[in-house]
Design a protein around this motif. Structure first.
Motif, PDB file in Angstrom:
ATOM      1  N   ILE A 110       3.425  -0.568  -9.500  1.00  0.00           N
ATOM      2  CA  ILE A 110       2.071  -1.018  -9.177  1.00  0.00           C
ATOM      3  C   ILE A 110       1.099   0.014  -9.734  1.00  0.00           C
ATOM      4  O   ILE A 110       1.322   1.220  -9.577  1.00  0.00           O
ATOM      5  N   CYS A 138      -1.767  -3.299   3.828  1.00  0.00           N
ATOM      6  CA  CYS A 138      -0.465  -2.785   3.379  1.00  0.00           C
ATOM      7  C   CYS A 138       0.362  -2.322   4.587  1.00  0.00           C
ATOM      8  O   CYS A 138      -0.037  -1.393   5.283  1.00  0.00           O
ATOM      9  N   PRO A 139       1.527  -2.927   4.824  1.00  0.00           N
ATOM     10  CA  PRO A 139       2.327  -2.539   5.981  1.00  0.00           C
ATOM     11  C   PRO A 139       2.910  -1.132   5.860  1.00  0.00           C
ATOM     12  O   PRO A 139       3.261  -0.512   6.867  1.00  0.00           O
ATOM     13  N   ALA A 140       3.021  -0.639   4.624  1.00  0.00           N
ATOM     14  CA  ALA A 140       3.590   0.685   4.409  1.00  0.00           C
ATOM     15  C   ALA A 140       2.515   1.772   4.296  1.00  0.00           C
ATOM     16  O   ALA A 140       2.834   2.938   4.095  1.00  0.00           O
ATOM     17  N   CYS A 188       0.384   2.412   1.915  1.00  0.00           N
ATOM     18  CA  CYS A 188       0.432   3.077   0.608  1.00  0.00           C
ATOM     19  C   CYS A 188      -0.960   3.406   0.072  1.00  0.00           C
ATOM     20  O   CYS A 188      -1.090   4.169  -0.877  1.00  0.00           O
ATOM     21  N   TYR A 189      -1.972   2.800   0.663  1.00  0.00           N
ATOM     22  CA  TYR A 189      -3.350   3.009   0.208  1.00  0.00           C
ATOM     23  C   TYR A 189      -4.101   3.835   1.242  1.00  0.00           C
ATOM     24  O   TYR A 189      -3.945   3.631   2.446  1.00  0.00           O
ATOM     25  N   PHE A 195      -3.559   5.924  -4.007  1.00  0.00           N
ATOM     26  CA  PHE A 195      -2.427   5.010  -3.901  1.00  0.00           C
ATOM     27  C   PHE A 195      -1.135   5.732  -4.237  1.00  0.00           C
ATOM     28  O   PHE A 195      -1.057   6.483  -5.198  1.00  0.00           O
ATOM     29  N   CYS A 219       6.532   1.826  -1.006  1.00  0.00           N
ATOM     30  CA  CYS A 219       6.204   0.403  -1.121  1.00  0.00           C
ATOM     31  C   CYS A 219       7.378  -0.480  -0.701  1.00  0.00           C
ATOM     32  O   CYS A 219       8.518  -0.245  -1.089  1.00  0.00           O
ATOM     33  N   LEU A 220       7.062  -1.500   0.080  1.00  0.00           N
ATOM     34  CA  LEU A 220       8.071  -2.442   0.577  1.00  0.00           C
ATOM     35  C   LEU A 220       8.219  -3.671  -0.325  1.00  0.00           C
ATOM     36  O   LEU A 220       8.985  -4.572  -0.023  1.00  0.00           O
ATOM     37  N   GLU A 221       7.446  -3.696  -1.403  1.00  0.00           N
ATOM     38  CA  GLU A 221       7.517  -4.779  -2.409  1.00  0.00           C
ATOM     39  C   GLU A 221       7.213  -6.151  -1.808  1.00  0.00           C
ATOM     40  O   GLU A 221       7.815  -7.158  -2.186  1.00  0.00           O
ATOM     41  N   CYS A 222       6.278  -6.171  -0.883  1.00  0.00           N
ATOM     42  CA  CYS A 222       5.942  -7.448  -0.228  1.00  0.00           C
ATOM     43  C   CYS A 222       4.934  -8.260  -1.036  1.00  0.00           C
ATOM     44  O   CYS A 222       4.847  -9.472  -0.876  1.00  0.00           O
ATOM     45  N   GLY A 223       4.139  -7.604  -1.878  1.00  0.00           N
ATOM     46  CA  GLY A 223       3.165  -8.315  -2.708  1.00  0.00           C
ATOM     47  C   GLY A 223       1.836  -8.600  -2.027  1.00  0.00           C
ATOM     48  O   GLY A 223       0.954  -9.210  -2.637  1.00  0.00           O
ATOM     49  N   THR A 224       1.679  -8.167  -0.809  1.00  0.00           N
ATOM     50  CA  THR A 224       0.461  -8.482  -0.061  1.00  0.00           C
ATOM     51  C   THR A 224      -0.781  -7.880  -0.716  1.00  0.00           C
ATOM     52  O   THR A 224      -1.825  -8.541  -0.793  1.00  0.00           O
ATOM     53  N   CYS A 225      -0.682  -6.657  -1.197  1.00  0.00           N
ATOM     54  CA  CYS A 225      -1.855  -6.000  -1.786  1.00  0.00           C
ATOM     55  C   CYS A 225      -2.320  -6.733  -3.041  1.00  0.00           C
ATOM     56  O   CYS A 225      -3.514  -6.836  -3.311  1.00  0.00           O
ATOM     57  N   TRP A 269       1.228  -5.385 -11.022  1.00  0.00           N
ATOM     58  CA  TRP A 269       2.139  -5.492  -9.887  1.00  0.00           C
ATOM     59  C   TRP A 269       3.407  -6.149 -10.400  1.00  0.00           C
ATOM     60  O   TRP A 269       3.403  -7.312 -10.803  1.00  0.00           O
TER      61      TRP A 269
END
Ligand code: SF4
Length: 97
Positions: free
Chosen positions: A24, A43-45, A47-48, A57, A62-68, A83
Motif C-alpha cells: 500500500i 483501519c482496524p490495525a 496503520c494510519y 502510514f 496491515c490485515l489486508e482487509c481493503g477498508t482503507c 493497494w
C-alpha cells in the motif's frame, strides 16, 4: 473459556513484512488536503496516524482487509494511490485462539 478482546486476538497474528515492496502506498499531498481522513478511524490495525498536518502510514501491521482503499476513495481525498496484496509469502497470517 474466557472471550478474548480484539487487541489480544490481533496479537495472535503473524506478519512477514516485505521491506522492499510496500503493498500500500499513499500520496501525502492528497492526504494533506483531505478534510475527513477516514483512514484514521476505519483501519482496524491502526496503520494510519496523524503527525501534525501529515498522515503517517505503516503497512507492517496491515490485515489486508481493503477498508482503507474503499474509504479513501469514497469518503476521503484519494490519498491511497496503490493497494495490492503483498507478494507471495509476505503479509499477514491469521491465527485463531
Ligand atoms: Fe488498515 Fe485494512 Fe487498510 Fe490494512 S487494508 S491498512 S488493515 S484498513
Amino acid at each position: 473459556m474466557e472471550k478474548m478482546g480484539i487487541e489480544a486476538l490481533l496479537a495472535l497474528d503473524r506478519f512477514n513484512v516485505d521491506e522492499k515492496v510496500p503493498h500500500i502506498e499513499i500520496d501525502d499531498t492528497a492526504c494533506l488536503n483531505c478534510k475527513t481522513k477516514p483512514c484514521l478511524f476505519i483501519c482496524p490495525a491502526k496503520c494510519y496516524a496523524e503527525d501534525g498536518e501529515k498522515i503517517r502510514f505503516d503497512y507492517a501491521g496491515c490485515l489486508e482487509c481493503g477498508t482503507c482503499r474503499l474509504a479513501c476513495r469514497q469518503l476521503g481525498n484519494g490519498g491511497v494511490v496503490q493497494w495490492e496484496y503483498p507478494r507471495a509469502t509476505f503479509g499477514v497470517s491469521f491465527r485463531y485462539a
